[in-house]
Design a protein around this motif. Structure first.
Motif, short mmCIF file in Angstrom:
data_model
loop_
_atom_site.label_atom_id
_atom_site.label_comp_id
_atom_site.label_asym_id
_atom_site.label_seq_id
_atom_site.Cartn_x
_atom_site.Cartn_y
_atom_site.Cartn_z
N TRP A 28 0.79 -1.23 0.00
CA TRP A 28 0.00 0.00 0.00
C TRP A 28 0.83 1.28 0.00
CZ3 TRP A 28 -0.75 -3.88 3.75
CH2 TRP A 28 -1.76 -4.79 3.42
N LEU A 92 1.35 6.81 -0.87
CA LEU A 92 0.66 5.63 -1.38
C LEU A 92 1.38 5.09 -2.60
CD1 LEU A 92 -1.58 6.77 0.48
CD2 LEU A 92 -3.23 6.06 -1.26
N ALA A 96 -2.91 1.74 -4.77
CA ALA A 96 -3.32 1.58 -3.37
C ALA A 96 -4.57 2.36 -3.00
CB ALA A 96 -2.17 2.00 -2.45
N PRO A 99 -8.18 0.09 -2.73
CA PRO A 99 -8.33 -0.78 -1.57
C PRO A 99 -8.23 -0.06 -0.23
CG PRO A 99 -6.24 -1.20 -2.67
CD PRO A 99 -7.04 -0.31 -3.57
N LEU A 100 -7.41 0.99 -0.15
CA LEU A 100 -7.20 1.67 1.12
C LEU A 100 -8.29 2.69 1.43
CD1 LEU A 100 -5.13 1.81 3.46
CD2 LEU A 100 -4.03 3.68 2.22
N THR A 122 -11.85 0.59 6.16
CA THR A 122 -10.45 0.60 6.58
C THR A 122 -9.95 2.02 6.80
OG1 THR A 122 -10.08 -1.40 5.30
CG2 THR A 122 -8.14 -0.18 5.99
N LEU A 150 -6.85 -5.54 5.61
CA LEU A 150 -7.00 -5.16 4.22
C LEU A 150 -6.21 -6.09 3.31
CD1 LEU A 150 -8.12 -3.00 2.26
CD2 LEU A 150 -6.01 -1.72 2.61
N PRO A 152 -4.37 -7.06 -0.15
CA PRO A 152 -3.72 -6.28 -1.22
C PRO A 152 -4.57 -6.27 -2.49
CG PRO A 152 -2.21 -7.85 -0.21
CD PRO A 152 -3.58 -8.20 0.29
#
Length: 284
Positions: A28, A92, A96, A99-100, A122, A150, A152
């Motif tokens: 991430w 980042l 990333a 997903p983040l 998240t 989380l 990847p």
């Protein structure tokens, strides 16, 4: 939120100390750094163009804390200073953002927004963790909590995106490839390549390359101040000095000589946080 590239030329007192980034965070984040500014008077500073989004843990002199997401910047901006005690920045990595944070990277361009305001669960959980962390605890705490919360992003897609980013980050005397050439190398269509950059980086491949080269000029000029502009242009992959100057002026707002002698645009107040519903204008 200053880094070695974001302080004005005469202000070398704000130094970012690199932080060791554990392998557990590599899906991430690409880099982390701590800027401690205790006792340093606030002054004007430049925020230079940047291809990466960042999570920033900021502690003001009065103890107030924020955990912000600062999106990619397509052009430089110049601001009045603000007294901070410390600032931890986590860049980042490509791919990333979704997903983040729960959004594509293109939605982050020009944005400054609290981490807890993003839609991903998240993001809100991490905001709570980081708001209570001391600067030296930020990276270790993320390494403890993030991998278990989380998954990847798709590894094949991330590898493709990172290969594309590396190709467009060329700055040591080689000209970045054209979009068609790079798409052919990676066995994707030009449209797929542009969509890959928009989703995972937020910028077009061409604009990404322009920013990467100007940042390389800034780095080389600081480390080798006696280098002529013509030599610097050749070293950073420009056709000639005039092309370097034109790109620099477009992205930085002033010619190289003006920037490095401190003749900067008038400082403006730092921008307000982006509202939840606001979307950046195309091109930042």
């Amino acid at each position: 939120m200053s880094t070695p590239y974001e302080t004005k030329p005469a202000a070398d007192s704000l130094i970012e100390e690199p932080l060791v980034l554990p392998a557990a965070l590599s899906p991430w984040f690409a880099r982390a750094g701590l800027t401690a500014v205790d006792g340093i008077p606030a002054g004007p500073f430049a925020q230079v163009p940047d291809t990466a989004a960042k999570v920033v843990v900021r502690i003001e002199e009065n103890g107030r804390r924020d955990v912000l997401v600062v999106g990619p910047r397509t052009r430089a901006s110049y601001h009045a200073g603000k007294r901070l005690a410390s600032c931890v920045q986590l860049r980042l990595g490509p791919g990333a953002a979704r997903p983040l944070l729960g959004v594509p990277a293109v939605d982050l361009v020009g944005v400054v927004r609290r981490l807890g305001d993003f839609p991903a669960d998240t993001a809100r959980l991490l905001a709570g963790e980081l708001l209570s962390s001391e600067p030296e605890e930020v990276v270790p705490r993320l390494a403890r909590v993030l991998p278990g919360r989380l998954a990847p992003a798709d590894p094949a897609r991330v590898r493709l995106l990172r290969a594309a980013v590396r190709a467009m980050s060329t700055g040591t005397g080689r000209v970045p490839p054209g979009v068609g050439e790079l798409a052919g190398r990676l066995s994707v269509s030009e449209r797929q390549l542009r969509n890959l950059f928009a989703e995972g980086v937020g910028l077009s491949p061409k604009h990404y390359a322009r920013i990467a080269r100007v940042r390389h000029v800034l780095t080389r000029a600081r480390h080798a101040p006696d280098t002529s502009w013509a030599q610097l242009a050749a070293a950073t992959g420009y056709y000639d000095q005039s092309h370097l100057t034109a790109d620099f002026r477009t992205l930085m707002g002033v010619p190289p000589t003006s920037f490095f002698t401190g003749r900067l645009p008038a400082a403006q107040p730092c921008r307000a946080l982006t509202s939840r519903s606001a979307r950046p204008a195309p091109g930042g």
